[in-house]
Every structure is written in structure tokens, then in C-alpha cells.
Design a protein around this motif. Structure first.
Motif, PDB file in Angstrom:
ATOM      1  N   SER B  25       0.920  -1.270   0.135  1.00  0.00           N
ATOM      2  CA  SER B  25      -0.121   0.006  -0.102  1.00  0.00           C
ATOM      3  C   SER B  25       0.637   1.123  -0.082  1.00  0.00           C
ATOM      4  CB  SER B  25      -0.844  -0.019   1.160  1.00  0.00           C
ATOM      5  OG  SER B  25      -0.269   0.188   2.364  1.00  0.00           O
ATOM      6  N   LYS B  28       2.702   2.324   3.437  1.00  0.00           N
ATOM      7  CA  LYS B  28       3.934   1.583   3.459  1.00  0.00           C
ATOM      8  C   LYS B  28       5.246   1.794   2.769  1.00  0.00           C
ATOM      9  CE  LYS B  28       4.504  -3.177   4.568  1.00  0.00           C
ATOM     10  NZ  LYS B  28       3.649  -4.539   4.615  1.00  0.00           N
ATOM     11  N   VAL B 103       2.577  -6.603  15.512  1.00  0.00           N
ATOM     12  CA  VAL B 103       2.080  -6.808  14.171  1.00  0.00           C
ATOM     13  C   VAL B 103       1.539  -8.207  14.039  1.00  0.00           C
ATOM     14  CG1 VAL B 103       3.086  -6.626  11.997  1.00  0.00           C
ATOM     15  CG2 VAL B 103       3.975  -4.917  13.538  1.00  0.00           C
ATOM     16  N   HIS B 107      -2.005  -9.405  12.512  1.00  0.00           N
ATOM     17  CA  HIS B 107      -2.473  -9.989  11.119  1.00  0.00           C
ATOM     18  C   HIS B 107      -3.459 -10.982  11.505  1.00  0.00           C
ATOM     19  CE1 HIS B 107       1.257  -8.836   9.110  1.00  0.00           C
ATOM     20  NE2 HIS B 107       0.452  -8.052   8.657  1.00  0.00           N
ATOM     21  N   HIS B 220      -8.191  -4.126   9.275  1.00  0.00           N
ATOM     22  CA  HIS B 220      -6.516  -4.525   9.269  1.00  0.00           C
ATOM     23  C   HIS B 220      -6.047  -3.543  10.231  1.00  0.00           C
ATOM     24  CE1 HIS B 220      -5.489  -1.176   6.453  1.00  0.00           C
ATOM     25  NE2 HIS B 220      -6.664  -1.307   5.695  1.00  0.00           N
ATOM     26  N   GLU B 222      -2.870  -2.157   9.493  1.00  0.00           N
ATOM     27  CA  GLU B 222      -1.691  -1.814   8.919  1.00  0.00           C
ATOM     28  C   GLU B 222      -0.946  -0.769   9.611  1.00  0.00           C
ATOM     29  OE1 GLU B 222      -0.610  -2.068   4.400  1.00  0.00           O
ATOM     30  OE2 GLU B 222      -1.192  -0.044   4.961  1.00  0.00           O
ATOM     31  N   GLU B 225       1.539  -1.873  11.807  1.00  0.00           N
ATOM     32  CA  GLU B 225       2.652  -2.170  10.910  1.00  0.00           C
ATOM     33  C   GLU B 225       3.732  -1.171  10.589  1.00  0.00           C
ATOM     34  OE1 GLU B 225       0.934  -5.382   8.208  1.00  0.00           O
ATOM     35  OE2 GLU B 225       2.933  -5.271   7.133  1.00  0.00           O
TER      36      GLU B 225
END
Lengths: 123, 248
Positions: B25, B28, B103, B107, B220, B222, B225
Motif C-alpha cells: 500500500s 507502507k 504486528v 495480522h 486491518h 496496517e 505495521e
């Protein structure tokens, strides 16, 4: 409004509980490895002092050893903890290659120049 | 773990447009680009340290030995070389591990575990910052102060300073050798500490969002992350600072 022209890559990153167990095992292995390397580095630093050994072949070998251990640690952090090892090949090299090339060049040129500057201005 | 990125996709489809060929994405990728630029800054600082040291040593200045300077430990006056900084390194590695576990829990959409590990990461970062405050204050003002950026610090236990020349009856003190060593200490650990502080703030904000259920709703984790990437980067930089400032 729902958009269908964007691929939500982040939605595809989920994994199952079984995969999670495997991943955690890997994480704990890397943790142990990083801890052991750090302990070795500190023990060498404590018991073999730079001031007493500088200029000897032993210290040069230790210095190289420190650098190798550091690069191993850095590799594990970047490739496992930051998951760069799991990304696509092109992305991985797009991040690593320019950085490594530039830094190697900078280290080479700066350290050589430092010695030249020092030679020219000796006390 | 990286889902889409580990899927085998025809190169023609992958590079044919309409999708990210890296299967990552936007956010990121931008975090990675930022980290590369930040890594160049830190690389520049550490290479600067190497430059100053090589030039100073070639000129004939003394360069302090870290295991002789960093010998202090809180609550004791024992001579304990490098142990406190080893403790700090260990704290940072462990907080990196709790981050990667957060993280991983993200997930699996396990909100409770994400909050737990992220909270531990915030605590680890706070301990590291506190340790750094102690280390700095010891060197600046403590009775065991060993290094300084200025020449006539009366609290110094050892006097490292060498006059460069004595023009006109005044000893001219150089900015090299021990002073440069001290300046690099405060600049590099200070710049790194500022990153740690920022990271703790980021982690705390994301932790609040996790608790509020923002990412549960989004589907999600993310964001965890992304701040995770930043936090691991801080650990990565510290690995290099530890080697090139404290060990070599």
C-alpha cells in the motif's frame, strides 16, 4: 462511497492461527540470536579493552568481528522484524541497493580523506 | 506475513499497470522511503564520527576509549564498564520484539494481543528514554562526569584535554579528540533519542486507536505495521550506534 479502483493490499495480509504459531517461533529464534550476539559483543568489550590492545592484530580482528556481528544483527532486524525479506524482490533491492552503494562510497571517501587531513595537520 | 507480496503473480499482470508492482500500500511504501532517507542521515552522522576520529588520531590527539568512559551504573559507584549501555541495548531489542509480536497479532485481528504487546513496546521505549536521561545527566553534571564538550569543566575526573598551541600566553584548546568525542556522543545519541521519543508518541497514539477499535472497524491493522517499521528502524540505528560509538 466504496471505491473499487484501489487494491487494498493491507486487507490481504491476514494469516491464520497456525501460521501465527510458526511466525512467533521464528520471532523468538531471532530474539535469542540478537540477545546472544549482544552479550558476546559486550563481554568482549568489557574484558578486552581497546586502550590496552589498540594497534595490535588482535584489536583489528576484534574490530572486524564487531562489524560482522553488527551486520548480522542488522540483517535479521531488517529482513525478519521489518519483513523486508517477505516483500517482492524488486522492492527489496530498491530499498537496499542504493543505500548500500551510497554508504560504501561515503565510508570509503570519508575515511580516506580523514587520514589525508590528519597527515597534513599533524601536531 | 506479507500476504499479497508473497503471492505468485504473472509479471505481465504485475507490471501491466492498475496495481502496485510491489503489492504494498501507498502508506507502507512511503514509510520505507522515509526510513531510507533517515538512514542516510544517521549514516552521515556515523561516517562523520569516523571522519573526526580518524583525522584526530592521525593528527596525534587522544581518542577516549568507551569502555573507560562508560563505566557507571545507577545506584552504585562500582566500576562497571559498558554494562548500563548493554542494558539499554537489550531493552530496545526486547521492545522491538514486542512490536513485531503486536504486528503478528494484528495480522490475526487479535485486538487484545495487539494492545498488550503495543503497550509493552511503549513501556520499553519509556525505559530507554529514562536511561538516556540518566546517562546524559551523569556525563553533564554528575560527580563521575568523564566527558564534556567544553574545556574547563571542574567536575571532570580525568582531564583529556590537550592544548593545540600556546599563542600569546593563552592555551588554545582544540575541538578535537575528547571534545569531538563528547560532541558526537550528545549529537548522535540525542538525535537517536529524539527518534525514540517520536516513536513512543506514535506508538502511544496508535495504541489509543487500537483500544478505541479504529482498526477493528477498518478491517486491518496496517497502522501498527507502519509504526512498527519506524520502531524497528530505531532499534536498527541503535545497533550501529552501539557498535561504532561504544564498542569499536
Amino acid at each position: 462511497m466504496e471505491r473499487d479502483d484501489i487494491i487494498e493490499y493491507s486487507l490481504h495480509s491476514h494469516h491464520s492461527a497456525e501460521e501465527g504459531v510458526k511466525l512467533r517461533k521464528k520471532i523468538y529464534f531471532v530474539t535469542a540470536l540478537l540477545s546472544v550476539i549482544t552479550i558476546i559483543e559486550v563481554l568482549v568489550g568489557v574484558f578486552i579493552s581497546r586502550s590496552a590492545n589498540e594497534g595490535t592484530g588482535l584489536w583489528e580482528a576484534i574490530k572486524m568481528g564487531y562489524i560482522v556481528l553488527t551486520l548480522i544483527k542488522a540483517g535479521y532486524i531488517v529482513l525478519v522484524f521489518m519483513h523486508l525479506g517477505d516483500e517482492r524482490k524488486y522492492f527489496k533491492w530498491m530499498i537496499l541497493v542504493p543505500y548500500i552503494l551510497f554508504l560504501l562510497y561515503l565510508i570509503f571517501i570519508a575515511l580516506n580523506e580523514a587520514i589525508a587531513v590528519g597527515e597534513g595537520m599533524k601536531l | 506475513m506479507s500476504g499479497e507480496a508473497s503471492k505468485a503473480i504473472e509479471p505481465k499482470v504485475l507490471w501491466g499497470g492498475g496495481r502496485s508492482p510491489f503489492s504494498i500500500s501507498y502508506g507502507k511504501i512511503m514509510m520505507w522511503i522515509f526510513l531510507v532517507s533517515d538512514a542516510l542521515t544517521f549514516g552521515g552522522l556515523l561516517v562523520g564520527l569516523g571522519f573526526a576520529r580518524h583525522a584526530a588520531v592521525t593528527k596525534g590527539f587522544a581518542w577516549p576509549s568507551s569502555e573507560q568512559v562508560f563505566t557507571h551504573f545507577p545506584f552504585t559507584h562500582e566500576h562497571l564498564p559498558l554494562l548500563y549501555v548493554a542494558f539499554m541495548t537489550f531493552i530496545l531489542i526486547i521492545s522491538s520484539v514486542t512490536m513485531v509480536l503486536a504486528v503478528e497479532a494484528g495480522h490475526r485481528m487479535d485486538k487484545k494481543k495487539v494492545a498488550f504487546w503495543l503497550a509493552l513496546t511503549v513501556v520499553g521505549g519509556a525505559i530507554f528514554l529514562g536511561s538516556q536521561v540518566w546517562e546524559w545527566s551523569t556525563f553533564i553534571a554528575g560527580p563521575d562526569g568523564d566527558i564534556t564538550t567544553w574545556a574547563d569543566n571542574a567536575t571532570l575526573k580525568q582531564n583529556f584535554f590537550l592544548p593545540i598551541s600556546t599563542e600569546g600566553g593563552h592555551a588554545i584548546l582544540g575541538m578535537e579528540g575528547p571534545q569531538a568525542y563528547a560532541m558526537f556522543f550528545f549529537f548522535i545519541t540525542g538525535f537517536h533519542g529524539f527518534h525514540v521519543f517520536t516513536g513512543v508518541v506514535f506508538n502511544f497514539i496508535i495504541l489509543m486507536n487500537v483500544l478505541a477499535g479504529t482498526y477493528e472497524k477498518r478491517g486491518h491493522y496496517e497502522m501498527v505495521e507502519k509504526v512498527g517499521l519506524y520502531w524497528h528502524f530505531i532499534d536498527l540505528v541503535w545497533v550501529f550506534v552501539f557498535t561504532f560509538y561504544y564498542l569499536v
